[in-house]
Scaffold this motif. Structure first.
Motif, short mmCIF file in Angstrom:
data_model
loop_
_atom_site.label_atom_id
_atom_site.label_comp_id
_atom_site.label_asym_id
_atom_site.label_seq_id
_atom_site.Cartn_x
_atom_site.Cartn_y
_atom_site.Cartn_z
N ARG A 148 0.85 -1.18 0.00
CA ARG A 148 0.00 0.00 0.00
C ARG A 148 0.89 1.23 0.00
NH1 ARG A 148 -3.37 0.45 5.10
NH2 ARG A 148 -2.04 2.13 5.83
N ASP A 156 -0.27 7.13 -0.91
CA ASP A 156 -1.55 7.71 -1.28
C ASP A 156 -2.71 6.73 -1.11
OD1 ASP A 156 -0.97 5.94 -3.27
OD2 ASP A 156 -0.93 7.41 -4.91
N GLY A 157 -2.46 5.59 -0.48
CA GLY A 157 -3.50 4.61 -0.22
C GLY A 157 -3.70 3.60 -1.32
N ARG A 158 -3.07 3.81 -2.48
CA ARG A 158 -3.23 2.87 -3.58
C ARG A 158 -2.38 1.63 -3.36
NH1 ARG A 158 -3.11 6.78 -8.96
NH2 ARG A 158 -3.75 8.69 -7.90
N PRO A 176 -7.75 4.35 -4.89
CA PRO A 176 -7.99 3.33 -3.87
C PRO A 176 -9.24 2.51 -4.16
CG PRO A 176 -7.33 5.40 -2.86
CD PRO A 176 -7.53 5.69 -4.32
N ASP A 201 -5.52 -2.37 3.04
CA ASP A 201 -5.77 -1.24 2.16
C ASP A 201 -5.92 0.05 2.96
OD1 ASP A 201 -8.33 -1.27 3.25
OD2 ASP A 201 -9.30 -2.09 1.46
N GLU A 202 -6.40 1.11 2.29
CA GLU A 202 -6.45 2.43 2.93
C GLU A 202 -7.43 2.47 4.09
OE1 GLU A 202 -9.87 2.35 0.21
OE2 GLU A 202 -7.81 1.64 0.12
N THR A 203 -8.35 1.49 4.17
CA THR A 203 -9.28 1.41 5.31
C THR A 203 -8.83 0.35 6.31
OG1 THR A 203 -10.70 -0.22 4.19
CG2 THR A 203 -11.17 2.11 3.80
#
Length: 338
Positions: free
Chosen positions: A8, A11-13, A32, A302-304
């Protein structure tokens, strides 16, 4: 490949790195959770040997290390930094050879300390381990011989929660463990564990503020976990060959370690248990379709902070992903090509 290849970014991608002929390719989410880009060549046109080590720091920059051919019968290590998944990586830069010159000596391992400095480890021609570290103000320090002997290939480098760098290596009769005693210091051989280890099965993970854990398969095909200063613990029978992928994650409010491994039946098996509580037990649950023989498995969040698993076949380029469903337990979405 050595290390987690599903990462990851800042930028969260999510991005994945793969070997393809004499190049390293990267694919990344366009946003994302969104569609994925086509593969892009990393580090310019430099031709590489088919080997790649990947490490990521707290800044989420990816550090890539490979071998390149130099003159006939000789090779040298190269390094590149990839700051964000949607940007081009820096060109490959030569970083030398643990024995000054010669052919490849082993698969490198790389990890990144709290200051964002990459540390590259590789077996040397004497059978021990050598290390090269970035300087705080740029550039690289000298190669250091860390000792050891009869070291098997596929080292496991890891950065502890404290930000210091550690290394595990398999030898014919056990495991060797090195640790920095302070940030930027040369890692020192701290402990030797006598235990039967299958070469090429090590994977290390920071599991608490004070500890890292190395996972390995023993000669009875049992997956084991060891933290220096203690005794190894048996977890469960290995699901298949090679190292596990491992990630810490929150499962229903509990700090858990999730493991994934390609099974002998060519699917993916998952097992989770409370972090550092191996006596609690774990068991495998298989998921997904039958995979190509060369398929690799990697885990990330991931970003969450939702668990993501990926499989990648170097021969076909097939990339499949799944995420944890937004419900109790470890239920996964259907595997999808990307």
């Amino acid at each position: 490949m050595n290390g987690d290849w599903l990462l990851r970014g800042r930028d969260g991608r999510l991005s994945v790195y793969q070997l393809s002929g004499d190049a390293v390719l990267c694919r990344a989410e366009r946003g994302p959770g969104g569609p994925w880009s086509a593969p892009r060549r990393m580090g310019g046109e430099q031709k590489l040997h088919p080997v790649l080590a990947i490490g990521q720091g707290a800044d989420r920059y990816a550090h890539l290390v490979s071998w390149r051919p130099t003159v006939k019968g000789e090779s040298g290590l190269v390094h590149s930094t990839h700051f964000r998944p949607h940007l081009a990586a820096l060109d490959w830069q030569p970083i030398g050879h643990p024995d000054k010159t010669g052919e490849r000596t082993g698969t490198p391992a790389v990890t990144v300390d709290a200051q964002g400095r990459a540390h590259v480890f590789v077996r040397n021609k004497g059978g021990g381990v050598s290390m090269l570290g970035q300087k705080e103000k740029g550039g690289w320090g000298p190669w250091r011989d860390l000792g050891g002997g009869e070291v098997h290939d596929r080292l496991a480098a890891v950065t502890a929660a404290s930000g210091t760098v550690e290394l595990y290596a398999a030898v014919p009769d056990g495991l060797l463990y090195w640790r920095q005693e302070s940030p930027g210091a040369v890692p020192v051989l701290q402990e030797t564990l006598r235990t039967p280890v299958r070469p090429g099965t090590l994977r290390a993970l920071a599991t608490s503020p004070d500890s890292t854990t190395v996972f390995y398969t023993d000669t009875d095909d049992t997956l084991c976990a060891w933290r220096p200063g203690g005794k190894p613990a048996t977890l469960l029978p290995a699901a298949g060959p090679g190292p596990v992928s491992a990630v810490r994650c929150d499962l229903d409010g509990h700090d858990c370690t999730l493991l994934a491994q390609r099974t002998a039946s060519r699917r993916v098996a998952f097992a989770a248990y409370p972090t550092e509580q191996e006596p609690a037990g774990a068991w495998w649950a298989e998921s997904g379709p039958e995979l190509p023989l060369d398929a690799l498995v990697s885990l990330a969040t991931d970003e969450t902070d939702r668990v993501v698993a990926a499989t990648l076949s170097p021969s076909t380029g097939q990339l499949l992903l799944t995420r944890r469903k937004d419900e109790p337990g470890l239920a996964l979405e259907a595997w999808r090509p990307s």
